[in-house]
Design an enzyme around this catalytic site. Structure first.
Site, PDB file in Angstrom:
ATOM      1  N   HIS A  88      39.614  39.515  36.602  1.00 34.35           N
ATOM      2  CA  HIS A  88      40.386  40.054  37.722  1.00 34.35           C
ATOM      3  C   HIS A  88      41.754  39.369  37.715  1.00 34.35           C
ATOM      4  CE1 HIS A  88      41.371  40.602  42.037  1.00 34.35           C
ATOM      5  NE2 HIS A  88      40.478  41.571  42.040  1.00 34.35           N
ATOM      6  N   ASP A  95      34.191  32.616  38.617  1.00 32.37           N
ATOM      7  CA  ASP A  95      34.605  33.530  39.670  1.00 32.37           C
ATOM      8  C   ASP A  95      33.365  34.356  40.053  1.00 32.37           C
ATOM      9  OD1 ASP A  95      35.438  35.624  41.201  1.00 32.37           O
ATOM     10  OD2 ASP A  95      36.907  36.402  39.780  1.00 32.37           O
ATOM     11  N   GLN A 130      31.649  38.832  42.374  1.00 37.34           N
ATOM     12  CA  GLN A 130      30.637  39.888  42.235  1.00 37.34           C
ATOM     13  C   GLN A 130      29.302  39.284  41.803  1.00 37.34           C
ATOM     14  OE1 GLN A 130      31.499  42.885  43.187  1.00 37.34           O
ATOM     15  NE2 GLN A 130      33.719  42.655  43.177  1.00 37.34           N
ATOM     16  N   LYS A 151      32.858  40.303  50.750  1.00 32.16           N
ATOM     17  CA  LYS A 151      32.029  41.100  49.833  1.00 32.16           C
ATOM     18  C   LYS A 151      30.542  40.810  50.054  1.00 32.16           C
ATOM     19  CE  LYS A 151      35.657  40.908  46.378  1.00 32.16           C
ATOM     20  NZ  LYS A 151      36.315  42.169  46.073  1.00 32.16           N
ATOM     21  N   CYS A 160      42.415  45.813  39.765  1.00 37.61           N
ATOM     22  CA  CYS A 160      42.980  44.477  39.494  1.00 37.61           C
ATOM     23  C   CYS A 160      42.485  43.910  38.166  1.00 37.61           C
ATOM     24  CB  CYS A 160      42.689  43.495  40.623  1.00 37.61           C
ATOM     25  SG  CYS A 160      43.403  43.995  42.180  1.00 37.61           S
TER      26      CYS A 160
HETATM   27  N1  PMP Z   1      37.391  38.310  41.349  1.00 40.03           N
HETATM   28  C1  PMP Z   1      36.649  39.423  41.299  1.00 40.03           C
HETATM   29  C2  PMP Z   1      35.707  39.607  40.154  1.00 40.03           C
HETATM   30  C3  PMP Z   1      36.769  40.384  42.300  1.00 40.03           C
HETATM   31  O1  PMP Z   1      36.013  41.488  42.240  1.00 40.03           O
HETATM   32  C4  PMP Z   1      37.686  40.176  43.342  1.00 40.03           C
HETATM   33  C5  PMP Z   1      37.872  41.211  44.430  1.00 40.03           C
HETATM   34  N2  PMP Z   1      38.045  42.512  43.966  1.00 40.03           N
HETATM   35  C6  PMP Z   1      38.427  38.996  43.363  1.00 40.03           C
HETATM   36  C7  PMP Z   1      38.249  38.077  42.354  1.00 40.03           C
HETATM   37  C8  PMP Z   1      39.402  38.684  44.454  1.00 40.03           C
HETATM   38  O2  PMP Z   1      38.748  38.571  45.676  1.00 40.03           O
HETATM   39  P1  PMP Z   1      39.578  38.468  47.048  1.00 40.03           P
HETATM   40  O3  PMP Z   1      40.520  39.625  47.036  1.00 40.03           O
HETATM   41  O4  PMP Z   1      38.514  38.587  48.097  1.00 40.03           O
HETATM   42  O5  PMP Z   1      40.261  37.155  47.039  1.00 40.03           O
END
Ligand code: PMP
Length: 406
Positions: free
Chosen positions: A123, A200, A203, A226, A364
């Protein structure tokens, strides 16, 4: 034991909404999950009956608010099996947590010529902070590719690891491919080279049980929103030995032992990294979201979502003209795809008319989309409240889009 999805659905008021006159089918939990009433109720109740700033007051209300806030930390600690509450730092979200590690641990430990390893599937929040830091420190970013199925190529990873590797920062589960990365093996190999590992878990912790002591990761990050909790709250787990050595991220109230104009002394972790008034109610809400998923059982949630994911993936693969991006055998809760008969944006807009909420875009993860030769995909993602009939209705709607365009 199978979970009672109808009972679970009744806990989420948003799932009774209608969109364009059709019942909402929510398939965008990877972006953010809906909230159970118990989380909403606790926030309202505590704002009304137990609200004050934390850590500072000796009066009853402030003590109660502090207790609630610190209990939320304990709940997070147990949820990921950290060794101590001190290892749980509350942040604004996973993005904030990764930035914290970049500007504290990495900024004070990386030097010119060092190397860090990311994966091709990351991401943007696990790419861009490192690129910003590269403006200050001349370290190299090395990328582990994923194969055509979307699996992490372990042999390539081993080739990149060497004595210059100071950090490996990879996702637990891809938010586009759904691939579950072999994080335990990734961590073990990194540690053999003396590298620190950040996972990270945005998910990951949302879809399966996580035990940071078993994983032996150095940092693990995730976002509350999430995990059926509020926005504006996230978690940075860090091994206490590392957190203790890290300088603060932001300066302000609550993160110090003492302040004078000559010198300030930092507080111990986690307070050192929580400057200013924290997101009190969001933390409390996250604690209750954790109680909620614990009551169902993370093992049961994982099993339920994996069964649905398999069904969804299998049905999508049967539709001529659909290309699923991400065909790993180890997949959780996400199916991304493109169609040769409709642009992703058109697909999502027509699905919306059917009451179906999916996401389109690069999610992203632009480098990953480039790897698969596409600029955008449609993503259907699952949560504990999705049902077999959600999947069946979604598949019917995709067929309808196909008929519309062909
Ligand atoms: N890493 C992953 C794998 C994600 O799916 C996301 C959210 N789409 C993020 C980081 C970023 O999370 P946040 O926007 O809640 O900071």
């Amino acid at each position: 034991m199978a979970i009672d999805v109808e009972k679970i659905r009744s806990d989420f008021p948003a799932l009774s909404l209608t969109m364009h006159g059709k019942p909402l089918i929510f398939l965008d939990s990877a972006a953010s999950a809906q909230k159970p009433l118990c989380v909403l109720d606790v926030i309202k109740n505590q704002y009304v009956n137990e609200y004050a700033n934390v850590h500072r007051g000796v009066y009853r209300l402030s003590e109660k608010a502090t207790l609630n806030f610190e209990q939320a930390r304990q709940k997070v600690r147990h949820f990921i099996n950290a060794a101590s509450d001190k290892e749980i730092v509350f942040t604004r979200g996973a993005t904030d947590s990764i930035n914290l590690v970049a500007y504290t641990w990495a900024a004070s430990n990386l030097k010119d010529g060092d190397e860090i390893i990311l994966s091709q599937a990351e991401h943007h929040s696990n790419i861009v902070p490192w690129q910003i830091l590269q403006k200050r420190i001349n370290f190299k970013i090395k990328i582990v590719p994923v194969d055509d199925n979307g699996d992490f190529i372990f042999e390539e990873y081993l080739k990149l690891l060497n004595e210059k590797t100071k950090l490996v920062s990879v996702m637990h589960v891809s938010n586009v491919l759904g691939t579950v990365f072999p994080v335990k093996e990734i961590i073990r190999s990194a540690h053999e080279q003396g590298a620190v590992v950040l996972i990270d878990g945005c998910q990951g912790a949302t879809h399966m049980p996580v035990d940071v002591q078993d994983l032996e990761c150095d940092f693990y990050v995730f976002s509350g929103h999430k995990l059926y909790g509020p926005t504006g709250i996230g978690v940075l787990y860090g091994k206490l030995s590392l957190l203790k050595e890290m300088p603060p991220f932001e300066g302000g109230g609550d993160m110090i032992k003492s302040v004078s104009f000559e010198k300030s002394v930092w507080a111990e972790p986690p307070a050192r990294f929580e400057a200013g008034t924290p997101a009190i109610m969001q933390a409390v809400g996250l604690g209750h979201a954790i109680d909620y998923v614990n009551k169902i059982g993370m093992d049961e949630i994982e099993l339920h979502e994996r069964q649905l994911c398999q069904l969804l993936q299998g049905e999508m693969l049967k539709i001529p003209g659909i290309r699923v991006i991400g065909n790993s055998n180890d997949k959780a809760a996400v199916v991304s795809f493109v169609a040769d008969f409709a642009h992703p944006q058109d697909m999502a807009m027509i699905l919306d008319q059917e009451g179906i909420a999916v996401r389109t875009g690069h999610h992203c993860a632009q480098p990953l989309h480039e790897r698969f030769g596409v600029s955008v995909t449609v993503r259907a993602s699952l949560g504990v409240y999705n049902t077999q009939s959600d999947i069946e209705n979604f598949i019917k709607a995709v067929h309808k889009v196909k008929r519309f365009f062909t």
